[in-house]
Structure formats: structure tokens, C-alpha cells
Design an enzyme around this catalytic site. Structure first.
Site, PDB file in Angstrom:
ATOM      1  N   TYR A  72      -1.397  -2.164  10.063  1.00  0.00           N
ATOM      2  CA  TYR A  72      -1.509  -2.338   8.616  1.00  0.00           C
ATOM      3  C   TYR A  72      -0.283  -1.772   7.915  1.00  0.00           C
ATOM      4  O   TYR A  72       0.320  -2.428   7.062  1.00  0.00           O
ATOM      5  CB  TYR A  72      -2.772  -1.641   8.126  1.00  0.00           C
ATOM      6  CG  TYR A  72      -3.001  -1.715   6.640  1.00  0.00           C
ATOM      7  CD1 TYR A  72      -3.449  -2.881   6.040  1.00  0.00           C
ATOM      8  CD2 TYR A  72      -2.779  -0.601   5.829  1.00  0.00           C
ATOM      9  CE1 TYR A  72      -3.672  -2.951   4.670  1.00  0.00           C
ATOM     10  CE2 TYR A  72      -2.998  -0.653   4.459  1.00  0.00           C
ATOM     11  CZ  TYR A  72      -3.445  -1.836   3.887  1.00  0.00           C
ATOM     12  OH  TYR A  72      -3.658  -1.881   2.524  1.00  0.00           O
TER      13      TYR A  72
ATOM     14  N   SER B  84       0.840  -1.194   0.000  1.00  0.00           N
ATOM     15  CA  SER B  84       0.000   0.000   0.000  1.00  0.00           C
ATOM     16  C   SER B  84       0.873   1.241   0.000  1.00  0.00           C
ATOM     17  O   SER B  84       2.007   1.213   0.487  1.00  0.00           O
ATOM     18  CB  SER B  84      -0.898  -0.006   1.242  1.00  0.00           C
ATOM     19  OG  SER B  84      -1.490   1.263   1.466  1.00  0.00           O
TER      20      SER B  84
END
Length: 275
Positions: A159, A146
């Protein structure tokens, strides 16, 4: 083996984790359209079977395996499904992961570990199980990361940590396995349109809707899938999706304090969506 000049993935077998829905499903469709056979994966049996049937109805070669990618034995079954169905494995894309919407100070330790496990072991275990076949094929491994791994994101500690770890993992494996010809790449995905029922975990581990994202910042799932396909076919080391992602990369490298200020400012404006 395929290379940058190849125009078809005919005869290749791709295993895409987390492909029962969302980006994974559209990536599977993109690979199928290029002639690859695809092994689908997810944890929800009904949804996974629905996706398999939809792709099979389009005339594509697909198999499916329900498996939790944070369970190594389940990953062994997943790889065994690929070999039983198609006799080989050329491409692994580790897309399955859990995201969060919670600040670190509020998170239960077990929730932090759950998110981190999904993003780290959810890539390590499928790769470990698939590695002998991928080496034999001189194939390709792509970790889906990401843009939040490039600069961090408030309310996304576990995350971001997990997604950032994938880049270093890919670099290390590229060095360790250089003699095998195996490709290791990382795709840093930016804001993407999600399925309506997409959920992330809150501080207590309960699924909650994703925070609001301005539509103009988002790419469609099909657009992201096309970029992942190009990344794999060209055997690229790193692909950063979206102008925003590339800007974050540059600012983080050259002006890190400015990057932090931009992130914090934007988070303050959107914080009402997190509370």
C-alpha cells in the site's frame, strides 16, 4: 477551465473512482453541491446504484459505471460513460484503492501485486483513458495518496509503495504535459472515519477489519472531502491532510531516524490489533 478564484464548479464534469462509498462518495457529494456533474464508480453494482439514487434524489447530476479500475478496458467504458452522459470531462480524482494489514514476510506474492495494482494501475488506467478529454478541457487530475506514503508504515508495504509511486507519477506527468495546462495534484490523506463494513486484505488476501485507530486522530469523511474539493479548485500540487501528516513530512525530511522510531513505537503498542 476553472482557477483559484472560481466560486462554482457549475458546468464542470468530475469522474471520481471508488465513489460508491466512503471518502469517494462524500467527495462526489461535495462536488455536486458546488454545481459539478459527477460520474460515480465502484465494483459493487447495488451499492453504486444506491449512492447514485441518493445523490440524484438531492437534485444532483450524476451518472454511474461499474468498473474495476485495474482493467484498462473497464476504464475505457468508465470514461465513455462520462462522455455519453455529459459530453465532456474536466476533473479526474483517482480514489479507488485496496489497503492491507499484513507484514511483507507473510504476504503471498499475488496479494502484494493485487494491492500494488489497485494503487498504481488503479490511477494510471483511468488517467490514460481520460487523458485526451482532460487535455482538451485543460482540466485537473488528483491522485489520492496517504500520509503513510511519506514515511512508510509497518504492515503496509504494498500500500505504501503504491501510494508513494503516485507522487512521483504526478511530478513526472506535470513535467511531460506542462504545455497542456493540465493540473496534476496529490492529496495525502490521514486517518479517516470509515464505513462500518470497510475491509482491507490480510497476508492471504482475505478481507479483514481495519486496525483500531484512536478516534481523536481521525477526520470525518466530509472533512476530507472538503479538503479534496479545495485542493482541486485551487489546483494545488500537494495537500497533506492533518497535523500528524504535516509532522510526518517535516520529521521525515529533517529527522528521519526519529520518524522511524515514532512509527515503530506506535506500531508495537498497537500490534495486538494486527495479530
Amino acid at each position: 477551465m476553472f482557477n483559484k478564484k472560481s466560486t462554482s464548479l457549475a458546468g464542470q464534469v468530475a469522474l471520481i473512482t471508488g465513489s460508491e462509498s466512503g471518502i469517494g462518495r462524500e467527495t462526489a457529494r461535495a462536488f455536486c453541491r458546488q454545481g459539478a456533474a459527477v460520474v460515480l464508480n465502484g465494483r459493487q453494482a447495488e451499492r453504486l446504484e444506491s449512492t447514485r439514487q441518493a445523490l440524484a434524489a438531492e437534485g444532483f447530476q450524476v451518472a454511474a459505471c461499474v468498473a474495476d479500475v485495474t482493467d484498462y478496458a473497464a476504464c475505457e467504458r468508465l470514461v465513455a460513460t462520462a462522455i455519453a452522459a455529459f459530453g465532456r470531462l474536466d476533473i479526474l480524482i483517482t480514489n479507488a484503492s485496496i489497503s492491507q494489514r499484513a507484514y511483507f514476510a507473510d504476504m503471498q506474492p499475488a496479494v502484494f501485486r493485487q494491492v500494488l495494482d489497485s494503487n498504481v494501475y488503479g490511477s494510471v488506467y483511468p488517467l490514460k483513458a481520460a487523458l485526451p478529454y482532460l487535455i482538451q478541457a485543460r482540466g485537473s487530475v488528483t491522485f489520492i495518496s496517504s500520509i503513510s506514503a511519506l514515511n512508510g508504515m509497518p504492515s503496509g508495504s504494498a500500500y505504501c509503495a503504491g501510494k508513494a509511486a503516485l507522487a512521483n507519477l504526478a511530478h513526472t506527468l506535470r513535467l511531460e504535459l506542462a504545455a497542456t495546462g493540465l493540473h496534476f495534484g496529490v492529496v495525502h490523506i490521514g486517518f479517516t472515519q470509515n464505513d462500518p463494513d470497510k475491509r482491507v486484505l490480510n497476508a492471504a488476501g482475505q478481507p479483514v477489519p481495519i486496525a483500531h485507530r484512536p478516534p481523536r486522530w481521525q477526520k470525518s469523511q466530509a472533512q476530507v472531502a472538503a479538503i479534496i474539493l479545495r485542493h482541486v479548485r485551487r489546483r494545488q500540487r500537494r495537500t497533506v491532510i492533518s497535523g500528524l501528516g504535516r509532522l510526518i513530512l517535516v520529521v521525515h525530511a529533517l529527522l528521519p531516524r526519529l520518524g522511524d522510531w515514532v512509527v515503530l513505537t506506535s506500531q508495537r503498542r498497537l500490534r495486538n490489533f494486527y495479530e
